[in-house]
Design a protein around this motif. Structure first.
Motif, PDB file in Angstrom:
ATOM      1  N   PHE A  20     -18.261   6.002  -5.133  1.00 14.60           N
ATOM      2  CA  PHE A  20     -18.162   7.092  -3.792  1.00 14.60           C
ATOM      3  C   PHE A  20     -16.884   7.742  -3.831  1.00 14.60           C
ATOM      4  O   PHE A  20     -16.507   8.803  -3.287  1.00 14.60           O
ATOM      5  N   ALA A  21     -15.896   7.187  -4.367  1.00 16.88           N
ATOM      6  CA  ALA A  21     -14.465   7.762  -4.547  1.00 16.88           C
ATOM      7  C   ALA A  21     -13.753   7.561  -6.143  1.00 16.88           C
ATOM      8  O   ALA A  21     -13.140   6.652  -6.198  1.00 16.88           O
ATOM      9  N   SER A  22     -14.369   8.374  -6.713  1.00 13.77           N
ATOM     10  CA  SER A  22     -14.009   8.315  -8.196  1.00 13.77           C
ATOM     11  C   SER A  22     -12.273   8.425  -8.361  1.00 13.77           C
ATOM     12  O   SER A  22     -12.035   7.754  -9.395  1.00 13.77           O
ATOM     13  N   ASN A  23     -11.691   8.790  -7.502  1.00  8.99           N
ATOM     14  CA  ASN A  23     -10.024   8.665  -7.812  1.00  8.99           C
ATOM     15  C   ASN A  23      -9.539   7.588  -7.185  1.00  8.99           C
ATOM     16  O   ASN A  23      -8.216   7.712  -6.847  1.00  8.99           O
ATOM     17  N   CYS A  24     -10.299   6.712  -6.561  1.00  7.88           N
ATOM     18  CA  CYS A  24      -9.478   5.590  -5.804  1.00  7.88           C
ATOM     19  C   CYS A  24      -8.940   4.571  -6.799  1.00  7.88           C
ATOM     20  O   CYS A  24      -9.380   4.167  -7.989  1.00  7.88           O
ATOM     21  N   PRO A  25      -7.767   4.388  -6.436  1.00  5.92           N
ATOM     22  CA  PRO A  25      -6.763   3.525  -7.370  1.00  5.92           C
ATOM     23  C   PRO A  25      -7.562   1.961  -7.520  1.00  5.92           C
ATOM     24  O   PRO A  25      -7.943   1.619  -6.476  1.00  5.92           O
ATOM     25  N   PRO A  26      -7.313   1.519  -8.799  1.00  5.44           N
ATOM     26  CA  PRO A  26      -7.905   0.295  -9.149  1.00  5.44           C
ATOM     27  C   PRO A  26      -7.460  -0.968  -8.164  1.00  5.44           C
ATOM     28  O   PRO A  26      -8.243  -1.628  -7.797  1.00  5.44           O
ATOM     29  N   ALA A  27      -6.153  -0.964  -7.652  1.00  2.80           N
ATOM     30  CA  ALA A  27      -5.929  -1.823  -6.892  1.00  2.80           C
ATOM     31  C   ALA A  27      -6.188  -1.799  -5.660  1.00  2.80           C
ATOM     32  O   ALA A  27      -6.556  -3.016  -4.976  1.00  2.80           O
ATOM     33  N   LEU A  28      -6.587  -0.603  -4.844  1.00  2.00           N
ATOM     34  CA  LEU A  28      -7.190  -0.334  -3.498  1.00  2.00           C
ATOM     35  C   LEU A  28      -8.635  -0.759  -3.962  1.00  2.00           C
ATOM     36  O   LEU A  28      -9.353  -1.453  -2.876  1.00  2.00           O
ATOM     37  N   GLU A  29      -9.469  -0.669  -4.775  1.00  2.00           N
ATOM     38  CA  GLU A  29     -10.695  -0.855  -5.015  1.00  2.00           C
ATOM     39  C   GLU A  29     -10.845  -2.438  -5.144  1.00  2.00           C
ATOM     40  O   GLU A  29     -11.671  -3.040  -4.425  1.00  2.00           O
ATOM     41  N   ARG A  30      -9.852  -3.231  -5.886  1.00  2.00           N
ATOM     42  CA  ARG A  30      -9.952  -4.512  -5.688  1.00  2.00           C
ATOM     43  C   ARG A  30      -9.823  -5.168  -4.212  1.00  2.00           C
ATOM     44  O   ARG A  30     -10.508  -6.075  -3.988  1.00  2.00           O
ATOM     45  N   ILE A  31      -8.987  -4.572  -3.664  1.00  4.15           N
ATOM     46  CA  ILE A  31      -8.760  -5.175  -2.032  1.00  4.15           C
ATOM     47  C   ILE A  31     -10.032  -4.942  -1.308  1.00  4.15           C
ATOM     48  O   ILE A  31     -10.529  -5.780  -0.584  1.00  4.15           O
ATOM     49  N   ALA A  49      -3.664 -12.617   4.293  1.00  5.45           N
ATOM     50  CA  ALA A  49      -3.699 -12.723   2.770  1.00  5.45           C
ATOM     51  C   ALA A  49      -4.297 -11.024   2.589  1.00  5.45           C
ATOM     52  O   ALA A  49      -3.953 -10.399   1.621  1.00  5.45           O
ATOM     53  N   MET A  50      -5.076 -10.352   3.150  1.00  2.00           N
ATOM     54  CA  MET A  50      -5.361  -9.040   2.987  1.00  2.00           C
ATOM     55  C   MET A  50      -4.504  -8.053   3.411  1.00  2.00           C
ATOM     56  O   MET A  50      -4.130  -7.220   2.579  1.00  2.00           O
ATOM     57  N   ARG A  51      -3.846  -8.564   4.401  1.00  2.00           N
ATOM     58  CA  ARG A  51      -2.530  -7.485   4.943  1.00  2.00           C
ATOM     59  C   ARG A  51      -1.503  -7.661   3.632  1.00  2.00           C
ATOM     60  O   ARG A  51      -0.929  -6.513   3.346  1.00  2.00           O
ATOM     61  N   ASP A  52      -1.247  -8.605   3.095  1.00  2.00           N
ATOM     62  CA  ASP A  52      -0.223  -8.807   2.074  1.00  2.00           C
ATOM     63  C   ASP A  52      -0.690  -8.138   1.059  1.00  2.00           C
ATOM     64  O   ASP A  52       0.268  -7.294   0.456  1.00  2.00           O
ATOM     65  N   ASP A  53      -2.058  -7.901   0.634  1.00  2.00           N
ATOM     66  CA  ASP A  53      -2.256  -7.300  -0.517  1.00  2.00           C
ATOM     67  C   ASP A  53      -2.402  -5.658  -0.347  1.00  2.00           C
ATOM     68  O   ASP A  53      -2.065  -4.696  -0.910  1.00  2.00           O
ATOM     69  N   LEU A  54      -2.667  -5.295   1.094  1.00  2.00           N
ATOM     70  CA  LEU A  54      -2.468  -3.833   1.320  1.00  2.00           C
ATOM     71  C   LEU A  54      -1.056  -3.434   1.413  1.00  2.00           C
ATOM     72  O   LEU A  54      -0.723  -2.303   1.046  1.00  2.00           O
ATOM     73  N   LEU A  55      -0.029  -4.166   2.075  1.00  2.00           N
ATOM     74  CA  LEU A  55       1.171  -4.065   1.830  1.00  2.00           C
ATOM     75  C   LEU A  55       1.802  -3.882   0.506  1.00  2.00           C
ATOM     76  O   LEU A  55       2.473  -2.917   0.200  1.00  2.00           O
ATOM     77  N   ALA A  56       1.481  -4.560  -0.374  1.00  2.00           N
ATOM     78  CA  ALA A  56       1.801  -4.601  -1.850  1.00  2.00           C
ATOM     79  C   ALA A  56       1.181  -3.403  -2.173  1.00  2.00           C
ATOM     80  O   ALA A  56       1.889  -2.525  -3.206  1.00  2.00           O
ATOM     81  N   PHE A  57      -0.200  -2.948  -1.964  1.00  6.00           N
ATOM     82  CA  PHE A  57      -0.496  -1.563  -2.610  1.00  6.00           C
ATOM     83  C   PHE A  57       0.264  -0.409  -2.214  1.00  6.00           C
ATOM     84  O   PHE A  57       0.418   0.561  -2.762  1.00  6.00           O
ATOM     85  N   ALA A  58       0.394  -0.465  -0.913  1.00  5.61           N
ATOM     86  CA  ALA A  58       1.355   0.750  -0.015  1.00  5.61           C
ATOM     87  C   ALA A  58       2.707   0.697  -0.875  1.00  5.61           C
ATOM     88  O   ALA A  58       3.296   1.873  -0.528  1.00  5.61           O
ATOM     89  N   GLU A  59       3.427  -0.407  -1.201  1.00  5.85           N
ATOM     90  CA  GLU A  59       4.657  -0.391  -1.532  1.00  5.85           C
ATOM     91  C   GLU A  59       4.694  -0.022  -2.905  1.00  5.85           C
ATOM     92  O   GLU A  59       5.534  -0.040  -3.793  1.00  5.85           O
ATOM     93  N   GLY A  60       3.309   0.118  -3.670  1.00  2.11           N
ATOM     94  CA  GLY A  60       3.416   0.463  -5.187  1.00  2.11           C
ATOM     95  C   GLY A  60       3.593  -0.808  -6.121  1.00  2.11           C
ATOM     96  O   GLY A  60       3.602  -0.619  -7.287  1.00  2.11           O
ATOM     97  N   ARG A  61       3.203  -1.887  -5.496  1.00  2.00           N
ATOM     98  CA  ARG A  61       3.382  -3.051  -6.257  1.00  2.00           C
ATOM     99  C   ARG A  61       1.941  -3.740  -6.442  1.00  2.00           C
ATOM    100  O   ARG A  61       1.241  -4.691  -6.116  1.00  2.00           O
TER     101      ARG A  61
END
Length: 75
Positions: A20-31, A49-61
Motif C-alpha cells: 500500500f505504501a511502496s516507499n515505506c522504510p523496511p524497519a517501519l514495515e517490520r514494526i 516493546a513496540m514503543r522501543d522499536d518506534l523510538l529506535a526507528f524515529a531516531e534512525g536506529r
C-alpha cells in the motif's frame, strides 16, 4: 461488513505494508507487521516493546528494531 473483516483477520495474515505504501522504510514495515501479527506469540508482548522499536526507528536506529520472529518473515 465489520464481522467479515474480523473473520478475515483471524484467517489471513495482513498484507505487507509496502503493498500500500511502496516507499515505506523496511524497519517501519517490520514494526507494523509485528503489531498486526495474527498469532499472539509473534506480536509485541507489551506496548513498551513496540514503543522501543518506534523510538529506535524515529531516531534512525533501524538496526535496533526487532525483526519478526523466526519463521514469520515479512515476504
Amino acid at each position: 461488513m465489520l464481522a467479515d473483516l474480523a473473520v478475515r483477520k483471524n484467517r489471513e495474515d495482513a498484507p505487507p505494508l509496502r503493498r500500500f505504501a511502496s516507499n515505506c522504510p523496511p524497519a517501519l514495515e517490520r514494526i507494523v507487521m509485528k503489531a498486526v501479527e495474527r498469532e499472539k506469540p509473534y506480536r509485541y508482548a507489551t506496548a513498551a516493546a513496540m514503543r522501543d522499536d518506534l523510538l529506535a526507528f524515529a531516531e534512525g536506529r533501524d538496526d535496533d528494531v526487532e525483526a519478526p520472529s523466526f519463521g514469520r518473515v515479512v515476504s
